[in-house]
Design a protein around this motif. Sequence first.
Motif, PDB file in Angstrom:
ATOM      1  N   TRP A  80       0.823  -1.210   0.000  1.00  0.00           N
ATOM      2  CA  TRP A  80       0.000   0.000   0.000  1.00  0.00           C
ATOM      3  C   TRP A  80       0.861   1.266   0.000  1.00  0.00           C
ATOM      4  N   GLU A  81       2.150   1.145  -0.229  1.00  0.00           N
ATOM      5  CA  GLU A  81       3.073   2.269  -0.110  1.00  0.00           C
ATOM      6  C   GLU A  81       2.583   3.524  -0.834  1.00  0.00           C
ATOM      7  N   GLY A  82       2.228   3.408  -2.106  1.00  0.00           N
ATOM      8  CA  GLY A  82       1.783   4.566  -2.878  1.00  0.00           C
ATOM      9  C   GLY A  82       0.474   5.133  -2.379  1.00  0.00           C
ATOM     10  N   THR A  83      -0.432   4.256  -1.955  1.00  0.00           N
ATOM     11  CA  THR A  83      -1.738   4.697  -1.468  1.00  0.00           C
ATOM     12  C   THR A  83      -1.613   5.411  -0.128  1.00  0.00           C
ATOM     13  N   ILE A  84      -0.713   4.925   0.725  1.00  0.00           N
ATOM     14  CA  ILE A  84      -0.454   5.625   1.993  1.00  0.00           C
ATOM     15  C   ILE A  84      -0.005   7.054   1.717  1.00  0.00           C
ATOM     16  N   LYS A  85       0.899   7.214   0.776  1.00  0.00           N
ATOM     17  CA  LYS A  85       1.409   8.548   0.434  1.00  0.00           C
ATOM     18  C   LYS A  85       0.301   9.448  -0.085  1.00  0.00           C
ATOM     19  N   ALA A  86      -0.548   8.902  -0.957  1.00  0.00           N
ATOM     20  CA  ALA A  86      -1.639   9.700  -1.525  1.00  0.00           C
ATOM     21  C   ALA A  86      -2.640  10.111  -0.451  1.00  0.00           C
ATOM     22  N   LEU A  87      -2.968   9.193   0.448  1.00  0.00           N
ATOM     23  CA  LEU A  87      -3.980   9.479   1.466  1.00  0.00           C
ATOM     24  C   LEU A  87      -3.458  10.417   2.556  1.00  0.00           C
ATOM     25  N   THR A  88      -2.231  10.197   3.015  1.00  0.00           N
ATOM     26  CA  THR A  88      -1.680  11.118   4.022  1.00  0.00           C
ATOM     27  C   THR A  88      -1.482  12.498   3.414  1.00  0.00           C
ATOM     28  N   GLY A  89      -1.136  12.543   2.127  1.00  0.00           N
ATOM     29  CA  GLY A  89      -1.008  13.829   1.443  1.00  0.00           C
ATOM     30  C   GLY A  89      -2.319  14.579   1.387  1.00  0.00           C
ATOM     31  N   GLN A 316      -0.523  -0.681 -10.720  1.00  0.00           N
ATOM     32  CA  GLN A 316      -0.339  -0.601 -12.169  1.00  0.00           C
ATOM     33  C   GLN A 316      -0.431   0.832 -12.691  1.00  0.00           C
ATOM     34  N   ALA A 317      -1.383   1.600 -12.183  1.00  0.00           N
ATOM     35  CA  ALA A 317      -1.581   2.983 -12.638  1.00  0.00           C
ATOM     36  C   ALA A 317      -1.913   3.846 -11.431  1.00  0.00           C
ATOM     37  N   PRO A 318      -0.930   4.076 -10.542  1.00  0.00           N
ATOM     38  CA  PRO A 318      -1.211   4.722  -9.257  1.00  0.00           C
ATOM     39  C   PRO A 318      -1.811   6.117  -9.366  1.00  0.00           C
ATOM     40  N   GLU A 319      -1.369   6.928 -10.292  1.00  0.00           N
ATOM     41  CA  GLU A 319      -1.901   8.293 -10.386  1.00  0.00           C
ATOM     42  C   GLU A 319      -3.377   8.279 -10.731  1.00  0.00           C
ATOM     43  N   ARG A 320      -3.760   7.470 -11.708  1.00  0.00           N
ATOM     44  CA  ARG A 320      -5.168   7.381 -12.096  1.00  0.00           C
ATOM     45  C   ARG A 320      -6.002   6.782 -10.969  1.00  0.00           C
ATOM     46  N   PHE A 321      -5.462   5.732 -10.338  1.00  0.00           N
ATOM     47  CA  PHE A 321      -6.203   5.098  -9.258  1.00  0.00           C
ATOM     48  C   PHE A 321      -6.432   6.065  -8.102  1.00  0.00           C
ATOM     49  N   HIS A 322      -5.378   6.736  -7.662  1.00  0.00           N
ATOM     50  CA  HIS A 322      -5.505   7.606  -6.494  1.00  0.00           C
ATOM     51  C   HIS A 322      -6.377   8.823  -6.778  1.00  0.00           C
ATOM     52  N   GLU A 323      -6.367   9.295  -8.005  1.00  0.00           N
ATOM     53  CA  GLU A 323      -7.278  10.379  -8.375  1.00  0.00           C
ATOM     54  C   GLU A 323      -8.730   9.927  -8.222  1.00  0.00           C
ATOM     55  N   ALA A 324      -9.024   8.709  -8.704  1.00  0.00           N
ATOM     56  CA  ALA A 324     -10.384   8.173  -8.594  1.00  0.00           C
ATOM     57  C   ALA A 324     -10.752   7.901  -7.140  1.00  0.00           C
ATOM     58  N   LEU A 325      -9.800   7.374  -6.375  1.00  0.00           N
ATOM     59  CA  LEU A 325     -10.054   7.074  -4.971  1.00  0.00           C
ATOM     60  C   LEU A 325     -10.386   8.345  -4.191  1.00  0.00           C
ATOM     61  N   LEU A 326      -9.548   9.359  -4.303  1.00  0.00           N
ATOM     62  CA  LEU A 326      -9.752  10.600  -3.535  1.00  0.00           C
ATOM     63  C   LEU A 326     -11.047  11.284  -3.975  1.00  0.00           C
ATOM     64  N   LYS A 327     -11.354  11.210  -5.245  1.00  0.00           N
ATOM     65  CA  LYS A 327     -12.594  11.816  -5.743  1.00  0.00           C
ATOM     66  C   LYS A 327     -13.815  11.075  -5.199  1.00  0.00           C
ATOM     67  N   GLY A 328     -13.670   9.748  -5.000  1.00  0.00           N
ATOM     68  CA  GLY A 328     -14.810   8.948  -4.570  1.00  0.00           C
ATOM     69  C   GLY A 328     -15.017   8.858  -3.070  1.00  0.00           C
ATOM     70  N   LEU A 329     -14.073   9.381  -2.291  1.00  0.00           N
ATOM     71  CA  LEU A 329     -14.224   9.315  -0.836  1.00  0.00           C
ATOM     72  C   LEU A 329     -15.258  10.324  -0.344  1.00  0.00           C
ATOM     73  N   VAL A 330     -15.888   9.986   0.760  1.00  0.00           N
ATOM     74  CA  VAL A 330     -16.873  10.877   1.364  1.00  0.00           C
ATOM     75  C   VAL A 330     -16.202  12.216   1.670  1.00  0.00           C
ATOM     76  N   ALA A 331     -16.835  13.295   1.265  1.00  0.00           N
ATOM     77  CA  ALA A 331     -16.269  14.623   1.445  1.00  0.00           C
ATOM     78  C   ALA A 331     -16.060  14.928   2.919  1.00  0.00           C
ATOM     79  N   ARG A 332     -14.918  15.540   3.192  1.00  0.00           N
ATOM     80  CA  ARG A 332     -14.601  15.904   4.585  1.00  0.00           C
ATOM     81  C   ARG A 332     -14.585  17.414   4.715  1.00  0.00           C
TER      82      ARG A 332
END
Length: 332
Positions: A80-89, A316-332
Amino acid sequence: MFKRWLPALALCAAATTQAAETPSYGPELEGFDYPHAVQHFEFESQGGKRQMAYMDVLPERPNGGVMVLLHGKNFCGATWEGTIKALTGAGYRVVVPDQIGFCKSSKPEHYQYSFQQLASNTHALLESLGIERFSLLGHSMGGMLATRYALMYPQQLEQLVLVDPIGLEDWKAKGVPYRRVDEWYARELNTTAESIRKYQQSTYYAGQWHPEWDKWVQMQAGMFKGAGREAVAWSSALTYDMIQTQPVYYELEKIEVPTLLIIGDKDNTAIGKDAAPEALRSQLGDYPKMAREAAARIPGAVLVTFPDLGHSPQIQAPERFHEALLKGLVAR
């Protein structure tokens, strides 16, 4: 005559070189470094002391949210290394456990593995950290576990995110023959870096390969090469049996929390497919079909698909994945 042997000799040399390059890690992945500090949650379970490894990574600018990431069958918290970075960011506190039986956590010789037990273990870990509300993200087998957690502890979850979860079909009911634990064990003892890489390329990455993915091959292969390989293979066999015999497929309608389903359409994962009759294999692991059906069954689910990606879109495609993930998370 000698020329006839050159291709075979070259292949043997390549295999020997590859084997020599595979490191040997301990049964709790000793020797493999994680991207963040690893802590250990010690607790009693099924008559013995267990330790559950985890990372707890804090953001520089907190948004008040917590994300818990659950790894898949042939994955670890480190993947989850890349996802941790995207989420903490983005401001999230991120907690990433290794489940009992996996990676840097205990591998008991005698343990009744169930998704309920692993969910209960994870619940106890989060309680020890004082975390009461969070979003839960599960990939592959972690998707089955995250689903079970959502069914057991819905009041805790702000959102459920399932990334290419396995278990969107019942393989056994479809005709995949049961494989005994001893058979899984014998199969797992034959695991090599070459077999891992071949499987990952065809299933995780839709035929693609990049050199940076080799570290995840070596992470897994190193456990099967080290001195504790029997304990690793035995835990792997027991957890394969758990997956094969404990479907969550029939309970998707009971999920009560907002759910985001992220799918790589080129995924074709199906546990036990290699043992299935040849005529059945092509019908298994049809992720575009399964994802649409699951999204229709889970109340209010949102489906995001990547037509060109495989089982591990976050790698496989971390930038595209993390963009979709952050966009799809419940707004804070």
